[in-house]
Write an enzyme that holds these catalytic residues in place. Sequence first.
Site, PDB file in Angstrom:
ATOM      1  N   ARG A 232       0.836  -1.198   0.000  1.00 10.78           N
ATOM      2  CA  ARG A 232       0.000   0.000   0.000  1.00 10.78           C
ATOM      3  C   ARG A 232       0.873   1.250   0.000  1.00 10.78           C
ATOM      4  O   ARG A 232       0.582   2.220  -0.708  1.00 10.78           O
ATOM      5  CB  ARG A 232      -0.944   0.003   1.200  1.00 10.78           C
ATOM      6  CG  ARG A 232      -2.039  -1.053   1.119  1.00 10.78           C
ATOM      7  CD  ARG A 232      -3.024  -0.915   2.255  1.00 10.78           C
ATOM      8  NE  ARG A 232      -3.822   0.303   2.152  1.00 10.78           N
ATOM      9  CZ  ARG A 232      -4.634   0.731   3.108  1.00 10.78           C
ATOM     10  NH1 ARG A 232      -4.751   0.063   4.244  1.00 10.78           N
ATOM     11  NH2 ARG A 232      -5.329   1.836   2.940  1.00 10.78           N
ATOM     12  N   CYS A 284      -1.340   5.932   9.234  1.00 13.19           N
ATOM     13  CA  CYS A 284      -1.726   4.641   8.655  1.00 13.19           C
ATOM     14  C   CYS A 284      -2.774   4.909   7.596  1.00 13.19           C
ATOM     15  O   CYS A 284      -2.651   5.855   6.819  1.00 13.19           O
ATOM     16  CB  CYS A 284      -2.239   3.695   9.742  1.00 13.19           C
ATOM     17  SG  CYS A 284      -3.657   4.318  10.676  1.00 13.19           S
TER      18      CYS A 284
END
Length: 328
Positions: A232, A284
Amino acid sequence: MGSLLRQDLLPGRRLPTRRPSVSPETATVYELRSLSASAHLVLRLSWAQTRPYSADAPAGVADVSDHLIEPRALAEILGSTEVCDIRWRINDPGYGRRSYEAGHIPGAIRVDLDDDLSAPPGPGRHPLPTPARFAATLGRLGLMPTSNVVVYDDVSGRVAARMWWMLRSIGHDSVRVLNGGFRAWEEAGLPVSIEDSAPQPAVYPTPDRFEGVVGIDDLDDRTVVDVREAERYQGLAEPVDPIPGHIPGAINLPSGLSLKDGVFKSIDELDAIYGQLDSPVMSCGSGVVACHSALAMAVAGRPIPDVYIGSYSEWSRSGRPVAAGDQP
């Protein structure tokens, strides 16, 4: 409650291990992959204060009494501890309730990440509630500033750490995360209940603010640590947010680096990961798993770092530049 336990509690009798009916491995969960017995007055200490080592702890072993608790240690103090079950799955709003009903730690109160620990989305997928709303939630859960709190999930603390961080952020220092979560509890052969706990409502004073919060305009000249999985971060996969990649300049230290076999690594191992970071900001996908890496730093004896609550879910929707690849 005894009739609702999976097996009567008899001296020296080990309870059989049973997995929850919904296994975490069956869901695609990109966001999450990769105390004493008597209550005491909770003093509002400085946000960064930790007590990482015990005088009688072996070298390299964390005195986790301030931040983590082992399953058998929790079992010994259940009667004087408020336990919160925060199991959750992205894109499966009923998972937490189903898991709780299938079995939970006796006396545990179910807490919902979306409803209890977050405001409605925007900006970011899990913004913080107002201090007043959070205080009202804590009161509804039966918590007071003097409560000893233990939080757990079934993903090694990646979700439960959000409540740990939020309580620490308002000065409630008597809160710990169950090391290894519900899996570790079951694997230790400890009792599991299907009784729905109804807390006695309490009054929790409204805090002034959440400490240690960094906004999108406060990231300049800060070391941003992106704790998402490498794919990611690199922009190779993005199942949730609109644009793959990462915040320009952010370094990548996936949250899974802090774990081994589902529990936190030793102080020395954690310090090797986080020891060189100077006043970092944890980020995050939506400000949840970042709290887990903040917990890992605290277990390592480092100051609790700031958290960018909006994280990449806010950044990727803001129209700001996005980087890709394995470099900041």
